[in-house]
Scaffold this active site. Structure first.
Site, PDB file in Angstrom:
ATOM      1  N   CYS A  59       1.137  -1.053  -0.195  1.00 36.29           N
ATOM      2  CA  CYS A  59      -0.183   0.223   0.418  1.00 36.29           C
ATOM      3  C   CYS A  59       1.073   0.772   0.256  1.00 36.29           C
ATOM      4  O   CYS A  59       2.232   1.485  -1.056  1.00 36.29           O
ATOM      5  CB  CYS A  59      -1.061   0.006   0.999  1.00 36.29           C
ATOM      6  SG  CYS A  59      -0.077  -0.395   2.890  1.00 36.29           S
TER       7      CYS A  59
ATOM      8  N   ARG B 110      -1.520  -0.582   5.690  1.00 36.96           N
ATOM      9  CA  ARG B 110      -3.408  -1.461   4.976  1.00 36.96           C
ATOM     10  C   ARG B 110      -3.028  -2.557   3.986  1.00 36.96           C
ATOM     11  O   ARG B 110      -4.407  -3.357   4.495  1.00 36.96           O
ATOM     12  CB  ARG B 110      -3.644  -0.811   3.845  1.00 36.96           C
ATOM     13  CG  ARG B 110      -4.655   0.838   4.512  1.00 36.96           C
ATOM     14  CD  ARG B 110      -4.641   1.645   3.161  1.00 36.96           C
ATOM     15  NE  ARG B 110      -3.462   2.960   3.095  1.00 36.96           N
ATOM     16  CZ  ARG B 110      -3.779   3.231   2.025  1.00 36.96           C
ATOM     17  NH1 ARG B 110      -4.997   3.761   0.776  1.00 36.96           N
ATOM     18  NH2 ARG B 110      -2.942   3.813   1.126  1.00 36.96           N
TER      19      ARG B 110
END
Lengths: 146, 294
Positions: free
Chosen positions: B247, B252
């Site tokens: 990410c 994430r």
């Protein structure tokens, strides 16, 4: 560094305590963020979103037409985002009601003096820098339209 | 495993149900010996506004990262972090946090770098616990410090570095950022530079699967069938694939790493924590812009 008196006082408060206590101070400030006045209550879409904050924060700026052209700040941030609320509260406590010229004169990196880098992390502090940049840019726009 | 697993039927569908617990299970087991609950949030102050009774706080920024080098803490520091929270090597650690457990899965991934055996996620995290009206307290826990062994971090199995990604080009990559970040369009706002990367776009060949697609409305993980529909049917991935997820800074993508590894049973998933803040700043690495994988 010349800061409006209330902001200078806040900066001193932060500087005087340990990093851990700074976090506590920020938490207290987050609880003191004034509620959004009625006229903005249903108007989140007329407010500007500060995308650099990790949590949704909306900001509105008003500048008085007369006198020293005092600046008024309005924020909306969820309760689940206390850090963002704390940053907003620093702005509100330190800058609300101050003359436009003084707000524009706040150094862009004033937040470094809060000493939050260690306790909060530099990445998170980006939100507060962006908040000030957006406040200033709205103040400038407001002044032009007067 | 010190504390028994949660046999909730939704969980037993997943490849590794022992990696999750429900809010009901946690409420029932709170305070049991051998169990430590860890809150890990994006917001550094959220824990202090109220947390699950007895839960300890672990901040990803200020505690899991080395303060100087861009890397995680070493084995000695990790042992201190665990020990002072009352976590021993055989402790069952349940992580939960804000934002669909995004940071909780990140903390779990870091614990996994050190091979901590029994790590679990509270399905639905902080949001679900609070939505159900379960107790939150500001009372600070006072865990007794325990001994945690100094364990070397294993950076080879579930972590990928830039060189690993370069060698991996052509094999499955999952970009879990938003579509705008993937295509490289900048939110064009005067005075406000995009955060941290000089180039926009994605790593060639990467599929765009925003991480939050794996989360349901109530912040729990979607049921296994829904996850399979996304990652297997739609994206054509297979549990035998060698996959790298990334990410912006690897947070994430920890969520997606958890989903692929523990919920869908993929055997080899690595998280590229350098992610876009490294790739998008690196000289002469290939980048693709636009919606196509390239």
């Amino acid at each position: 560094m010349t800061l409006p008196a209330p902001l200078a006082e806040l900066v001193d408060d932060f500087a005087d305590v340990t990093p851990k206590e700074r976090l506590q101070l920020l938490l207290e400030l987050s609880e003191e963020l004034p509620a959004l006045p009625e006229r903005y209550a249903d108007a989140a879409d007329t407010m500007e979103q500060v995308h650099e904050c990790q949590s949704p924060l909306f900001l509105a700026v008003e500048v008085e037409d007369a006198g020293e052209q005092a600046v008024h700040l309005f924020f909306s941030a969820p309760r689940e985002a206390p850090t963002t609320r704390g940053f907003a509260s620093i702005m509100s406590t330190g800058l609300d009601g101050q003359p436009a010229a003084e707000v524009l004169a706040v150094p862009d990196d004033f937040y470094l003096a809060l000493g939050l880098g260690q306790a909060v992390s530099p990445l998170r502090l980006r939100g507060i820098a962006a908040m000030l940049a957006r406040i200033k840019s709205q103040v400038r726009r407001n002044l032009k339209s007067v | 495993m010190t504390v028994p697993q949660d046999n909730d039927p939704k969980l037993t569908d997943y490849a590794h149900p022992e990696r999750l617990v429900t809010t009901a299970w946690l409420a029932e087991h709170l305070g049991e010996p051998g169990l430590v609950v860890v809150e890990s949030d994006e917001d550094v102050l959220l824990y202090d506004t109220g947390h699950i009774p007895g839960a300890v706080k672990l901040d990803w920024h200020t505690e899991l990262n080395d303060p100087v080098t861009r890397d995680y803490v070493d084995g000695a520091r990790f042992a201190e972090i665990c020990g002072e929270r009352g976590i021993g090597r055989d402790t069952t650690v349940v992580f939960y946090g804000d934002r669909n457990n995004w940071w909780a899965t990140y903390a779990l991934w870091v614990f996994s770098l050190f091979g901590h055996p029994d790590v679990r996620i509270l399905d639905g995290g902080r949001a679900k616990w609070a939505a159900e009206g379960r107790e939150l307290t500001t009372e600070a826990p006072k865990p007794e410090t325990v001994e945690y062994p100094v364990v070397e971090r294993d950076d080879a199995t579930i972590r990928a570095f830039r060189e690993d990604v370069l060698a991996h080009l052509g094999k499955p990559l999952v970009d879990v950022r938003s579509p705008g970040e993937y295509s490289g369009e900048l939110l064009h706002m005067p005075d406000y530079p995009q955060e941290g990367a000089v180039r926009g776009g994605h790593i060639p060949g990467a599929a765009s699967v925003p991480w939050a697609r794996a989360a349901a409305e109530d912040a729990t993980f979607k049921p296994r069938a829904d996850l399979e529909a996304i990652y297997l049917t739609e994206q054509g991935l297979s549990p035998d694939d060698d996959v790298i997820a990334y990410c912006r800074i690897g947070e994430r993508s920890s969520h997606t790493w958890f989903v692929l590894t523990h919920l869908l049973g993929f055997g080899r998933v690595r998280n590229y924590d350098g992610s876009w803040t490294e790739w998008g700043n690196t000289v002469r690495v290939p980048i693709v812009q636009g919606k196509e994988r390239g």
